[in-house]
Design a protein around this motif. Structure first.
Motif, PDB file in Angstrom:
ATOM      1  N   LYS A  85       0.838  -1.211   0.000  1.00 46.70           N
ATOM      2  CA  LYS A  85       0.000   0.000   0.000  1.00 46.70           C
ATOM      3  C   LYS A  85       0.866   1.252   0.000  1.00 46.70           C
ATOM      4  N   PHE A  86       1.922   1.229   0.801  1.00 42.78           N
ATOM      5  CA  PHE A  86       2.828   2.373   0.868  1.00 42.78           C
ATOM      6  C   PHE A  86       3.494   2.591  -0.494  1.00 42.78           C
ATOM      7  N   ALA A  87       3.914   1.504  -1.131  1.00 45.48           N
ATOM      8  CA  ALA A  87       4.541   1.594  -2.450  1.00 45.48           C
ATOM      9  C   ALA A  87       3.577   2.176  -3.476  1.00 45.48           C
ATOM     10  N   GLU A  88       2.315   1.800  -3.398  1.00 50.01           N
ATOM     11  CA  GLU A  88       1.308   2.349  -4.311  1.00 50.01           C
ATOM     12  C   GLU A  88       1.205   3.859  -4.145  1.00 50.01           C
ATOM     13  N   LEU A  89       1.257   4.323  -2.913  1.00 48.55           N
ATOM     14  CA  LEU A  89       1.178   5.763  -2.669  1.00 48.55           C
ATOM     15  C   LEU A  89       2.398   6.495  -3.208  1.00 48.55           C
ATOM     16  N   LEU A  90       3.560   5.889  -3.077  1.00 50.34           N
ATOM     17  CA  LEU A  90       4.789   6.520  -3.540  1.00 50.34           C
ATOM     18  C   LEU A  90       4.774   6.815  -5.028  1.00 50.34           C
ATOM     19  N   VAL A  91       4.179   5.936  -5.801  1.00 52.24           N
ATOM     20  CA  VAL A  91       4.216   6.112  -7.252  1.00 52.24           C
ATOM     21  C   VAL A  91       2.967   6.795  -7.805  1.00 52.24           C
ATOM     22  N   ARG A  92       2.034   7.103  -6.966  1.00 46.70           N
ATOM     23  CA  ARG A  92       0.777   7.692  -7.445  1.00 46.70           C
ATOM     24  C   ARG A  92       0.986   9.104  -7.988  1.00 46.70           C
ATOM     25  N   SER A  93       1.724   9.938  -7.261  1.00 50.01           N
ATOM     26  CA  SER A  93       1.994  11.301  -7.721  1.00 50.01           C
ATOM     27  C   SER A  93       3.127  11.887  -6.882  1.00 50.01           C
ATOM     28  N   GLU A  94       3.632  13.022  -7.334  1.00 46.66           N
ATOM     29  CA  GLU A  94       4.688  13.697  -6.567  1.00 46.66           C
ATOM     30  C   GLU A  94       4.158  14.170  -5.211  1.00 46.66           C
ATOM     31  N   ARG A  95       2.896  14.565  -5.148  1.00 47.94           N
ATOM     32  CA  ARG A  95       2.305  14.985  -3.865  1.00 47.94           C
ATOM     33  C   ARG A  95       2.249  13.815  -2.894  1.00 47.94           C
ATOM     34  N   HIS A  96       1.862  12.639  -3.386  1.00 46.39           N
ATOM     35  CA  HIS A  96       1.822  11.454  -2.536  1.00 46.39           C
ATOM     36  C   HIS A  96       3.225  11.109  -2.043  1.00 46.39           C
ATOM     37  N   ARG A  97       4.190  11.200  -2.953  1.00 45.22           N
ATOM     38  CA  ARG A  97       5.578  10.895  -2.591  1.00 45.22           C
ATOM     39  C   ARG A  97       6.071  11.874  -1.522  1.00 45.22           C
ATOM     40  N   ALA A  98       5.757  13.152  -1.683  1.00 49.66           N
ATOM     41  CA  ALA A  98       6.184  14.159  -0.707  1.00 49.66           C
ATOM     42  C   ALA A  98       5.534  13.893   0.654  1.00 49.66           C
ATOM     43  N   ALA A  99       4.263  13.533   0.642  1.00 49.10           N
ATOM     44  CA  ALA A  99       3.565  13.239   1.902  1.00 49.10           C
ATOM     45  C   ALA A  99       4.157  12.004   2.573  1.00 49.10           C
ATOM     46  N   ALA A 100       4.478  10.986   1.773  1.00 48.83           N
ATOM     47  CA  ALA A 100       5.067   9.768   2.324  1.00 48.83           C
ATOM     48  C   ALA A 100       6.449  10.062   2.902  1.00 48.83           C
ATOM     49  N   THR A 101       7.210  10.890   2.221  1.00 44.05           N
ATOM     50  CA  THR A 101       8.534  11.281   2.716  1.00 44.05           C
ATOM     51  C   THR A 101       8.410  12.026   4.039  1.00 44.05           C
ATOM     52  N   ALA A 102       7.453  12.943   4.106  1.00 43.32           N
ATOM     53  CA  ALA A 102       7.228  13.692   5.349  1.00 43.32           C
ATOM     54  C   ALA A 102       6.823  12.755   6.485  1.00 43.32           C
ATOM     55  N   LEU A 103       5.996  11.768   6.183  1.00 47.10           N
ATOM     56  CA  LEU A 103       5.577  10.792   7.190  1.00 47.10           C
ATOM     57  C   LEU A 103       6.772   9.999   7.710  1.00 47.10           C
TER      58      LEU A 103
END
Length: 107
Positions: free
Chosen positions: A81-99
């Motif tokens: 699920k986390f991997a899916e979020l990472l590749v969804r968009s740059e915003r998702h990637r930025a949010a995941a990085t912040a998390l």
């Protein structure tokens, strides 16, 4: 050569890994395409995860960049699920990085 079918998630994760490695090596799409003798359009589609099957061209790219196809496969549903979020968009990637950074600060 055995042709392996990729799930949409596997394709996107592998595509993201290819893009990240290319950028880490400071290569443009054109430069990498010339080095591995693959059409730049096809290389771009691979990076976006827009493929269903492994191909000789995909194998050439993965081998040149030294990206492990196995690192895109995981059995843990949370990691998937986390991997899916990472590749969804740059915003998702930025949010995941912040998390991840926030979680690291909790130590």
């Amino acid at each position: 050569m055995q042709i392996n079918r990729k799930s949409e998630l596997e394709a996107k994760v592998l595509g993201s890994a290819i893009r990240q490695r290319r950028k880490l090596l400071e290569l443009t799409l054109d430069q990498l395409a010339r080095k591995v003798q693959v059409d730049v359009g096809q290389l771009s589609r691979f990076e976006r995860g827009e493929f269903k099957y492994s191909s000789k061209n995909l194998q050439k790219i993965v081998a040149y960049l030294q990206v492990s196809v196995n690192q895109t496969q995981t059995a843990d549903p949370l990691i998937q699920k986390f991997a899916e979020l990472l590749v969804r968009s740059e915003r998702h990637r930025a949010a995941a990085t912040a998390l991840v950074q926030a979680l690291q600060e909790l130590r």
